[in-house]
Design a protein around this motif. Structure first.
Motif: not given
Lengths: 95, 95
Positions: A33-41
DNA sequence: AGAAGGTATGTCAGAACTGACATATTGTCA
DNA sequence: TGACAATATGTCAGTTCTGACATACCTTCT
């Protein structure tokens, strides 16, 4: 959930800390989820500060979210992701 | 996240409470996890009390988890699910 | 080197969550 | 109906999380 004084477990110290496979799954999911957040940002070309404003929080918390800091809950991560427009389908894929 | 004094929103009062679609998604996902927990427990033919012992918590908390009580975090739900043996794939499907 | 923009880390008061316990309600038998 | 198991609800002290702030650490410029 077993947690160190000042952070999550890292590397492969699972045995030493007697982390169950179930707990490992949980931690790995958090990191996903952390990685996804960074990617999305990044996909939306936002800085952490801009993202913080959009989510009504602070830059430091965004940084901690992306870093997987143990003081960040999955609740916070999920709310952040949804508010950035991520859909449940995408979540499911990332998990 | 907007929350009522003593519980979640129910029914279709989304407009009245000005809940965004993103927040609705988050709440719906929570409820999906609650349902999954109940299903999994029943599949394993456990009572709430037995489940509580297995997860090192109390019967009342299991009841609250399954009921979607607002004092239960997604973190707790996920840890419970994993410890009951649910896999990420199943989670993804339930979300 | 120095400045500026972005990201990371430490701390803390106030808010939210947790396990535990008591108690109430519901369900299911004889 | 009564008795018992299962589930639900209320409360609370101790713990954890959150937003905010300060500050440190990079990069990338000139």
């Amino acid at each position: 959930m077993k947690k160190l004084k000042n952070g999550w477990v890292e590397g492969s110290v699972q045995n030493f800390l007697e982390l169950s496979n179930e707990d490992m799954e949980y931690i790995e999911m958090r990191l996903a989820l952390c990685r996804l957040l960074k990617e999305e940002r990044r996909k939306q070309r936002l800085t952490q500060t801009q993202t913080a404003a959009r989510l009504h929080t602070s830059q430091s918390r965004i940084a901690k979210m992306e870093k997987g800091d143990p003081t960040v809950s999955v609740d916070l991560l999920l709310q952040a992701l949804f508010r950035l427009g991520v859909k449940r389908k995408e979540l499911a894929a990332a998990i």
